[in-house]
Write a protein that holds these residues in place. Structure first.
Motif, mmCIF file in Angstrom:
data_model
loop_
_atom_site.group_PDB
_atom_site.id
_atom_site.type_symbol
_atom_site.label_atom_id
_atom_site.label_comp_id
_atom_site.label_asym_id
_atom_site.label_seq_id
_atom_site.Cartn_x
_atom_site.Cartn_y
_atom_site.Cartn_z
ATOM 1 N N SER A 1 0.805 -0.991 -0.072
ATOM 2 C CA SER A 1 0.018 -0.063 0.011
ATOM 3 C C SER A 1 0.896 1.107 -0.081
ATOM 4 C CB SER A 1 -0.891 0.052 1.209
ATOM 5 O OG SER A 1 -1.967 -0.997 1.158
ATOM 6 N N CYS A 2 0.553 2.258 -0.816
ATOM 7 C CA CYS A 2 1.044 3.656 -0.835
ATOM 8 C C CYS A 2 0.177 4.780 -0.907
ATOM 9 C CB CYS A 2 2.312 3.565 -1.814
ATOM 10 S SG CYS A 2 3.330 5.298 -1.663
ATOM 11 N N LEU A 3 0.008 5.771 -0.443
ATOM 12 C CA LEU A 3 -0.988 6.904 -0.665
ATOM 13 C C LEU A 3 -0.166 7.707 -1.648
ATOM 14 C CD1 LEU A 3 -2.181 7.864 2.712
ATOM 15 C CD2 LEU A 3 -3.427 6.447 0.992
ATOM 16 N N ALA A 4 -0.836 8.609 -2.444
ATOM 17 C CA ALA A 4 -0.349 9.541 -3.649
ATOM 18 C C ALA A 4 0.837 10.297 -3.035
ATOM 19 C CB ALA A 4 -1.399 10.289 -3.996
ATOM 20 N N GLU A 5 0.564 10.877 -1.630
ATOM 21 C CA GLU A 5 1.516 11.854 -1.331
ATOM 22 C C GLU A 5 2.868 11.205 -0.835
ATOM 23 O OE1 GLU A 5 0.479 12.008 3.623
ATOM 24 O OE2 GLU A 5 -1.269 11.632 2.271
ATOM 25 N N HIS A 6 3.049 9.866 -0.871
ATOM 26 C CA HIS A 6 4.188 9.422 -0.552
ATOM 27 C C HIS A 6 4.857 8.520 -2.016
ATOM 28 C CE1 HIS A 6 3.196 9.190 3.796
ATOM 29 N NE2 HIS A 6 3.959 10.185 3.377
ATOM 30 N N ALA A 7 4.122 8.771 -2.896
ATOM 31 C CA ALA A 7 4.550 8.051 -4.563
ATOM 32 C C ALA A 7 5.506 8.979 -5.117
ATOM 33 C CB ALA A 7 3.500 7.928 -5.254
ATOM 34 N N SER A 8 6.209 8.233 -6.035
ATOM 35 C CA SER A 8 7.115 8.891 -6.883
ATOM 36 C C SER A 8 6.569 10.337 -7.837
ATOM 37 C CB SER A 8 7.991 8.103 -7.724
ATOM 38 O OG SER A 8 6.943 7.561 -8.701
ATOM 39 N N ASP A 9 7.357 11.072 -8.247
ATOM 40 C CA ASP A 9 6.787 12.110 -8.889
ATOM 41 C C ASP A 9 5.818 11.710 -10.053
ATOM 42 O OD1 ASP A 9 7.792 14.227 -7.256
ATOM 43 O OD2 ASP A 9 9.600 14.424 -8.415
ATOM 44 N N ARG A 10 6.514 10.587 -10.868
ATOM 45 C CA ARG A 10 5.932 10.024 -12.195
ATOM 46 C C ARG A 10 4.651 9.543 -11.836
ATOM 47 N NH1 ARG A 10 11.017 7.548 -15.782
ATOM 48 N NH2 ARG A 10 12.507 9.350 -15.345
ATOM 49 N N ARG A 11 4.341 8.825 -10.610
ATOM 50 C CA ARG A 11 3.240 8.175 -10.180
ATOM 51 C C ARG A 11 2.281 9.437 -9.900
ATOM 52 N NH1 ARG A 11 2.270 2.616 -11.113
ATOM 53 N NH2 ARG A 11 4.226 1.851 -10.613
ATOM 54 N N ARG A 12 2.759 10.430 -9.230
ATOM 55 C CA ARG A 12 1.629 11.511 -8.686
ATOM 56 C C ARG A 12 1.129 12.214 -9.880
ATOM 57 N NH1 ARG A 12 5.356 12.080 -4.516
ATOM 58 N NH2 ARG A 12 6.216 14.083 -5.574
ATOM 59 N N ALA A 13 2.134 12.133 -11.066
ATOM 60 C CA ALA A 13 1.667 12.912 -12.416
ATOM 61 C C ALA A 13 0.566 12.146 -13.192
ATOM 62 C CB ALA A 13 2.642 12.977 -13.217
ATOM 63 N N THR A 14 0.255 11.161 -12.774
ATOM 64 C CA THR A 14 -0.899 10.185 -13.559
ATOM 65 C C THR A 14 -2.089 10.619 -12.663
ATOM 66 O OG1 THR A 14 -0.671 8.226 -12.013
ATOM 67 C CG2 THR A 14 0.784 8.294 -13.975
ATOM 68 N N GLY A 15 -2.145 11.443 -11.701
ATOM 69 C CA GLY A 15 -3.164 11.697 -10.789
ATOM 70 C C GLY A 15 -3.860 10.570 -9.897
ATOM 71 N N THR A 16 -2.873 9.685 -9.427
ATOM 72 C CA THR A 16 -3.206 8.473 -8.664
ATOM 73 C C THR A 16 -3.720 9.154 -7.071
ATOM 74 O OG1 THR A 16 -2.501 6.733 -7.587
ATOM 75 C CG2 THR A 16 -0.928 8.316 -7.833
ATOM 76 N N ARG A 17 -4.699 8.495 -6.587
ATOM 77 C CA ARG A 17 -4.857 8.550 -5.192
ATOM 78 C C ARG A 17 -4.351 7.821 -4.349
ATOM 79 N NH1 ARG A 17 -11.487 8.578 -5.023
ATOM 80 N NH2 ARG A 17 -10.863 8.139 -2.887
ATOM 81 N N GLY A 18 -3.464 6.812 -4.830
ATOM 82 C CA GLY A 18 -2.849 5.801 -4.121
ATOM 83 C C GLY A 18 -3.820 4.978 -3.551
ATOM 84 N N GLY A 19 -3.432 3.956 -2.735
ATOM 85 C CA GLY A 19 -4.317 2.985 -2.144
ATOM 86 C C GLY A 19 -3.308 1.664 -2.119
ATOM 87 N N ILE A 20 -4.116 0.435 -2.416
ATOM 88 C CA ILE A 20 -3.652 -0.843 -2.487
ATOM 89 C C ILE A 20 -3.105 -1.125 -3.999
ATOM 90 C CG2 ILE A 20 -3.990 -3.455 -2.151
ATOM 91 C CD1 ILE A 20 -6.298 -2.346 -0.150
ATOM 92 N N TRP A 21 -1.989 -1.540 -3.860
ATOM 93 C CA TRP A 21 -1.052 -2.008 -5.164
ATOM 94 C C TRP A 21 -0.647 -3.332 -5.330
ATOM 95 C CZ3 TRP A 21 0.093 2.316 -8.613
ATOM 96 C CH2 TRP A 21 -0.246 3.739 -8.017
ATOM 97 N N ALA A 22 -0.418 -3.768 -6.506
ATOM 98 C CA ALA A 22 0.117 -5.325 -6.622
ATOM 99 C C ALA A 22 1.244 -5.110 -7.894
ATOM 100 C CB ALA A 22 -0.971 -6.250 -6.971
ATOM 101 N N ALA A 23 2.200 -5.779 -7.459
ATOM 102 C CA ALA A 23 3.330 -5.868 -8.728
ATOM 103 C C ALA A 23 3.776 -7.471 -8.871
ATOM 104 C CB ALA A 23 4.644 -5.259 -8.183
ATOM 105 N N PRO A 24 4.068 -7.621 -10.084
ATOM 106 C CA PRO A 24 4.148 -8.891 -10.665
ATOM 107 C C PRO A 24 5.516 -9.299 -10.040
ATOM 108 C CG PRO A 24 4.460 -7.336 -12.461
ATOM 109 C CD PRO A 24 3.934 -6.613 -11.412
ATOM 110 N N ALA A 25 5.833 -10.630 -9.662
ATOM 111 C CA ALA A 25 7.196 -10.902 -8.948
ATOM 112 C C ALA A 25 7.336 -12.305 -9.823
ATOM 113 C CB ALA A 25 6.769 -11.415 -7.734
ATOM 114 N N GLY A 26 8.880 -12.493 -9.532
ATOM 115 C CA GLY A 26 9.379 -13.764 -10.076
ATOM 116 C C GLY A 26 9.116 -15.124 -9.490
#
Length: 332
Positions: free
Chosen positions: A225-250
């Motif tokens: 989980s990560c909120l928009a206020e703690h996301a990278s500049d590129r993530r914030r530029a998309t207008g994300t509000r943040g929340g729960i995330w999932a990333a692919p893994a090996g």
């Protein structure tokens, strides 16, 4: 849904004894008035259920220690596992104040024979941030020393135990330094800190909170989980509000493609946890974070079915107030 009329409820985790699901959760009194004050008044509560929907509160698990101690400010998020000898281990974050009032986080544990009465280990804390690999408060890059949210699970090959940790790297832009910290143990009592399992990423995050790694529909993934206020500049530029995330893994131990992380929910939900029902199906629960008026809410959601669609983790929204069965209903 699990709520308390007189307290805010937020981060949580589970244990399954084969008959009941045990919910461990952070809570603090609403008499504080300001929900942001809850973090430094957090205790670890406990409730039980047979269906992940109807909960009965039972005695609390842990409270903060008297000063001086690594957990004399608050007891924060963790996880519960069972040793082969039958002992239950509750790993948790301990917070204490450093100079200037900022908090430093370390990791300790308590044990129990019945999931009800817990005893803190005398050797606490068992892990803290090593500046060789992880950012500490001295770096002056972040508002606290982020080293928390231990997620413990057995080695997939049967060789001991692993712990994933919310931590920060020592290099990179401040809002890209969030990494998956890592430690190993042969017996749950003695831990060796290792380098992180991920690296800072241009489309990354300042912190990857409450990490969890699971295999859903044959796909290993990292939940955080990560909120928009703690996301990278590129993530914030998309207008994300943040929340729960999932990333692919090996695999359960990575590599984790944090750059490719996609939102599972927006900030209406946070601190997501994947749980397996008795029938083997996976569901997601999160705590209610942002209400319709933009204010903090609190309380653990009902379970929401999830699936891996080949590109992302999708979730069916609860029936009340959203479009039931819509995998995108929880992301704006």
């Amino acid at each position: 849904m699990f709520t308390l009329p007189d307290s805010w409820v937020w981060d949580f985790w589970f244990a399954d004894d084969g008959e009941q699901h045990h919910l461990f959760f952070l809570y603090a009194s609403r008499a504080l008035h300001d929900p942001e004050a809850r973090h430094y008044r957090a205790s670890i509560g406990h409730a039980v259920s047979t269906d992940l929907e109807n909960w009965t509160r039972v005695p609390d698990a842990l409270v903060r220690a008297d000063a001086p101690a690594f957990d004399d400010l608050a007891t924060w998020t963790g996880s519960v596992v069972r040793h082969p000898d039958g002992t239950w281990f509750l790993f948790y974050t301990g917070s204490t104040r450093a100079a200037g009032g900022k908090n430093v986080q370390r990791i300790g544990y308590a044990t129990s024979t019945d999931l009800t009465t817990w005893h803190k280990a005398g050797a606490n804390p068992v892990l803290s941030a090593d500046p060789a690999w992880y950012e500490t408060l001295d770096a002056g890059q972040w508002h606290d020393e982020a080293f928390r949210d231990p997620w413990v699970f057995p080695d997939p090959d049967g060789d001991g135990w692993h712990m994933l940790i919310t931590a920060r790297a020592t290099t990179g832009p401040a809002f890209e330094r969030g990494v998956v910290g890592h430690a190993v143990s042969p017996d749950l009592r003695h831990w060796e800190l290792r380098p992180p399992l991920s690296a800072p990423a241009p489309h990354g995050f300042g912190q990857l909170e409450v990490t969890q790694t699971e295999v859903v529909d044959g796909k290993p993934l990292l939940l955080f989980s990560c909120l928009a206020e703690h996301a990278s500049d590129r993530r914030r530029a998309t207008g994300t509000r943040g929340g729960i995330w999932a990333a692919p893994a090996g695999s359960l131990l990575g590599p984790f493609d944090v750059d490719a992380a996609r939102q599972v929910t927006d900030d209406r939900y946070y601190s997501g946890k994947l749980v397996r029902r008795r029938d083997g199906s996976w569901v997601l629960l999160g705590f209610h974070h942002t209400g319709p008026d933009g204010a903090f809410t609190g309380g653990v959601s009902d379970p929401m079915p999830v699936a891996w669609d080949g590109r992302r983790l999708t979730v069916e929204a609860p029936a009340a107030g959203t479009t039931a069965g819509s995998p995108r209903a929880l992301v704006h």
